[in-house]
Design a protein around this motif. Sequence first.
Motif, PDB file in Angstrom:
ATOM      1  N   VAL A   1     -22.282  66.393   4.508  1.00 44.53           N
ATOM      2  CA  VAL A   1     -22.344  65.300   3.529  1.00 44.53           C
ATOM      3  C   VAL A   1     -20.987  64.607   3.509  1.00 44.53           C
ATOM      4  O   VAL A   1     -19.963  65.253   3.296  1.00 44.53           O
ATOM      5  N   PRO A   2     -20.936  63.302   3.729  1.00 44.74           N
ATOM      6  CA  PRO A   2     -19.638  62.623   3.800  1.00 44.74           C
ATOM      7  C   PRO A   2     -18.952  62.480   2.443  1.00 44.74           C
ATOM      8  O   PRO A   2     -19.611  62.273   1.429  1.00 44.74           O
ATOM      9  N   ASN A   3     -17.638  62.594   2.472  1.00 43.90           N
ATOM     10  CA  ASN A   3     -16.820  62.358   1.282  1.00 43.90           C
ATOM     11  C   ASN A   3     -16.432  60.876   1.274  1.00 43.90           C
ATOM     12  O   ASN A   3     -15.269  60.515   1.379  1.00 43.90           O
ATOM     13  N   ASP A   4     -17.449  60.032   1.171  1.00 44.37           N
ATOM     14  CA  ASP A   4     -17.250  58.593   1.321  1.00 44.37           C
ATOM     15  C   ASP A   4     -18.367  57.876   0.566  1.00 44.37           C
ATOM     16  O   ASP A   4     -19.519  57.885   0.999  1.00 44.37           O
ATOM     17  N   THR A   5     -18.039  57.271  -0.547  1.00 49.24           N
ATOM     18  CA  THR A   5     -19.074  56.641  -1.379  1.00 49.24           C
ATOM     19  C   THR A   5     -19.774  55.501  -0.645  1.00 49.24           C
ATOM     20  O   THR A   5     -20.990  55.339  -0.754  1.00 49.24           O
ATOM     21  N   GLU A   6     -19.014  54.704   0.094  1.00 51.18           N
ATOM     22  CA  GLU A   6     -19.627  53.565   0.781  1.00 51.18           C
ATOM     23  C   GLU A   6     -20.623  54.036   1.840  1.00 51.18           C
ATOM     24  O   GLU A   6     -21.688  53.436   2.005  1.00 51.18           O
ATOM     25  N   LEU A   7     -20.280  55.086   2.550  1.00 55.78           N
ATOM     26  CA  LEU A   7     -21.179  55.628   3.566  1.00 55.78           C
ATOM     27  C   LEU A   7     -22.436  56.198   2.922  1.00 55.78           C
ATOM     28  O   LEU A   7     -23.553  55.979   3.401  1.00 55.78           O
TER      29      LEU A   7
ATOM     30  N   ARG B   1     -24.125  53.663  -6.537  1.00 54.89           N
ATOM     31  CA  ARG B   1     -22.757  54.093  -6.814  1.00 54.89           C
ATOM     32  C   ARG B   1     -22.719  55.318  -7.723  1.00 54.89           C
ATOM     33  O   ARG B   1     -21.889  56.199  -7.553  1.00 54.89           O
ATOM     34  N   LYS B   2     -23.638  55.390  -8.676  1.00 49.73           N
ATOM     35  CA  LYS B   2     -23.650  56.528  -9.601  1.00 49.73           C
ATOM     36  C   LYS B   2     -23.826  57.844  -8.846  1.00 49.73           C
ATOM     37  O   LYS B   2     -23.059  58.797  -9.051  1.00 49.73           O
ATOM     38  N   ILE B   3     -24.825  57.903  -7.980  1.00 47.92           N
ATOM     39  CA  ILE B   3     -25.101  59.142  -7.255  1.00 47.92           C
ATOM     40  C   ILE B   3     -24.020  59.411  -6.212  1.00 47.92           C
ATOM     41  O   ILE B   3     -23.611  60.569  -6.003  1.00 47.92           O
ATOM     42  N   ALA B   4     -23.539  58.367  -5.553  1.00 46.80           N
ATOM     43  CA  ALA B   4     -22.459  58.553  -4.578  1.00 46.80           C
ATOM     44  C   ALA B   4     -21.213  59.134  -5.257  1.00 46.80           C
ATOM     45  O   ALA B   4     -20.570  60.049  -4.729  1.00 46.80           O
ATOM     46  N   ASN B   5     -20.888  58.614  -6.431  1.00 43.80           N
ATOM     47  CA  ASN B   5     -19.740  59.147  -7.179  1.00 43.80           C
ATOM     48  C   ASN B   5     -19.977  60.584  -7.607  1.00 43.80           C
ATOM     49  O   ASN B   5     -19.054  61.412  -7.593  1.00 43.80           O
ATOM     50  N   LEU B   6     -21.201  60.899  -8.009  1.00 46.14           N
ATOM     51  CA  LEU B   6     -21.542  62.274  -8.387  1.00 46.14           C
ATOM     52  C   LEU B   6     -21.302  63.217  -7.212  1.00 46.14           C
ATOM     53  O   LEU B   6     -20.699  64.283  -7.370  1.00 46.14           O
ATOM     54  N   ILE B   7     -21.749  62.809  -6.033  1.00 41.21           N
ATOM     55  CA  ILE B   7     -21.640  63.672  -4.855  1.00 41.21           C
ATOM     56  C   ILE B   7     -20.180  63.922  -4.490  1.00 41.21           C
ATOM     57  O   ILE B   7     -19.755  65.074  -4.348  1.00 41.21           O
ATOM     58  N   VAL B   8     -19.393  62.854  -4.335  1.00 40.76           N
ATOM     59  CA  VAL B   8     -18.001  63.064  -3.907  1.00 40.76           C
ATOM     60  C   VAL B   8     -17.189  63.767  -4.985  1.00 40.76           C
ATOM     61  O   VAL B   8     -16.271  64.541  -4.689  1.00 40.76           O
ATOM     62  N   GLY B   9     -17.541  63.511  -6.251  1.00 43.72           N
ATOM     63  CA  GLY B   9     -16.815  64.161  -7.339  1.00 43.72           C
ATOM     64  C   GLY B   9     -17.113  65.642  -7.436  1.00 43.72           C
ATOM     65  O   GLY B   9     -16.201  66.472  -7.519  1.00 43.72           O
ATOM     66  N   GLU B  10     -18.403  65.985  -7.400  1.00 38.21           N
ATOM     67  CA  GLU B  10     -18.799  67.375  -7.559  1.00 38.21           C
ATOM     68  C   GLU B  10     -18.507  68.211  -6.312  1.00 38.21           C
ATOM     69  O   GLU B  10     -18.058  69.350  -6.413  1.00 38.21           O
ATOM     70  N   VAL B  11     -18.779  67.642  -5.156  1.00 35.36           N
ATOM     71  CA  VAL B  11     -18.653  68.407  -3.921  1.00 35.36           C
ATOM     72  C   VAL B  11     -17.200  68.500  -3.456  1.00 35.36           C
ATOM     73  O   VAL B  11     -16.731  69.569  -3.066  1.00 35.36           O
ATOM     74  N   TYR B  12     -16.500  67.382  -3.519  1.00 41.42           N
ATOM     75  CA  TYR B  12     -15.161  67.337  -2.938  1.00 41.42           C
ATOM     76  C   TYR B  12     -14.029  67.219  -3.973  1.00 41.42           C
ATOM     77  O   TYR B  12     -12.861  67.259  -3.600  1.00 41.42           O
ATOM     78  N   GLY B  13     -14.387  67.055  -5.242  1.00 43.28           N
ATOM     79  CA  GLY B  13     -13.351  66.887  -6.257  1.00 43.28           C
ATOM     80  C   GLY B  13     -12.640  65.553  -6.161  1.00 43.28           C
ATOM     81  O   GLY B  13     -11.557  65.365  -6.717  1.00 43.28           O
ATOM     82  N   THR B  14     -13.245  64.601  -5.458  1.00 45.73           N
ATOM     83  CA  THR B  14     -12.671  63.262  -5.352  1.00 45.73           C
ATOM     84  C   THR B  14     -12.796  62.560  -6.700  1.00 45.73           C
ATOM     85  O   THR B  14     -13.893  62.501  -7.257  1.00 45.73           O
TER      86      THR B  14
ATOM     87  N   ALA C   1     -13.812  60.365  -9.402  1.00 43.96           N
ATOM     88  CA  ALA C   1     -14.899  59.388  -9.452  1.00 43.96           C
ATOM     89  C   ALA C   1     -15.549  59.456 -10.826  1.00 43.96           C
ATOM     90  O   ALA C   1     -15.535  60.505 -11.478  1.00 43.96           O
ATOM     91  N   VAL C   2     -16.100  58.337 -11.262  1.00 40.70           N
ATOM     92  CA  VAL C   2     -16.743  58.266 -12.572  1.00 40.70           C
ATOM     93  C   VAL C   2     -18.234  58.046 -12.387  1.00 40.70           C
ATOM     94  O   VAL C   2     -18.650  57.103 -11.704  1.00 40.70           O
ATOM     95  N   VAL C   3     -19.031  58.907 -12.976  1.00 41.10           N
ATOM     96  CA  VAL C   3     -20.489  58.769 -12.920  1.00 41.10           C
ATOM     97  C   VAL C   3     -20.947  58.086 -14.205  1.00 41.10           C
ATOM     98  O   VAL C   3     -20.847  58.662 -15.289  1.00 41.10           O
ATOM     99  N   VAL C   4     -21.444  56.875 -14.070  1.00 42.15           N
ATOM    100  CA  VAL C   4     -21.902  56.118 -15.228  1.00 42.15           C
ATOM    101  C   VAL C   4     -23.422  56.116 -15.258  1.00 42.15           C
ATOM    102  O   VAL C   4     -24.075  55.352 -14.547  1.00 42.15           O
TER     103      VAL C   4
ATOM    104  N   ASP D   1     -22.724  46.716 -18.220  1.00 41.52           N
ATOM    105  CA  ASP D   1     -22.865  46.732 -16.769  1.00 41.52           C
ATOM    106  C   ASP D   1     -22.187  47.979 -16.209  1.00 41.52           C
ATOM    107  O   ASP D   1     -20.994  48.185 -16.434  1.00 41.52           O
ATOM    108  N   PRO D   2     -22.926  48.840 -15.493  1.00 43.04           N
ATOM    109  CA  PRO D   2     -22.351  50.106 -15.025  1.00 43.04           C
ATOM    110  C   PRO D   2     -21.057  49.954 -14.225  1.00 43.04           C
ATOM    111  O   PRO D   2     -20.126  50.744 -14.391  1.00 43.04           O
TER     112      PRO D   2
END
Length: 213
Positions: free
Chosen positions: A110-116, A125-138, A140-143, A161-162
């Motif tokens: 799983v990439p540590n890259d929200t855009e990817l 963006r919400k789920i991408a931020n969740l992934i990089v934040g939870e998995v990699y500690g990057t 990120a804000v999950v709105v 607006d999120p």
Amino acid sequence: MSSKDTKAKALARQVYDVLEREFPDSCCSLDYDCPYKLAIRGILSAQCTDKRVNITAEELFAKFPDIESLAEQSPEAIAEIIRPCGLTASKTKSVLAFARNMTEKWGGVVPNDTELLMEVPGIGRKIANLIVGEVYGTPAVVVDTHCKRVMKRIGITESSDPAKVEKDIMNVFEEDRWIKTGHLAVDLGRKYCTAASPKCDECPLASFCRKRI
């Protein structure tokens, strides 16, 4: 730093400190034991409760125990299992697209890259931020809907607006608090700051929340 910025950051610190005391065990409410399972749960979570997602995902992973077997399935096989989560057609497409990206493009990682991640249909963006934040500690804000609602009521943002809410949170909360801030906001929204009939008299933020005062 302007007086307005100073006050906003002071409010953010106060909000975080109070909520951390109120919810010391605050964390992601989606179960997972590996990165790709969190991502798929995130896809299934759109307009669905985390409880239902966790139940349904367990059934999905019991039948297809690795990302390769999931990527090889037909849309019909996946749709049959994930139907209780709603939005079946779009979520089926997203689950398959994610699984195939994992096996065909990302080398099983799983990439540590929200855009990817956001190139996969169904991952915003919400789920991408969740992934990089939870998995990699990057940082990120999950709105989600809770976070958006409570941050506006408290006075952290003026927007619904999120993307703007995310930016406003990032501007006033310390970076190493971004991930947990999202979880704390969810806990507050579920227990006290509900969409209908918020329990303002019981809320630990009542003394300084903009909606309350």
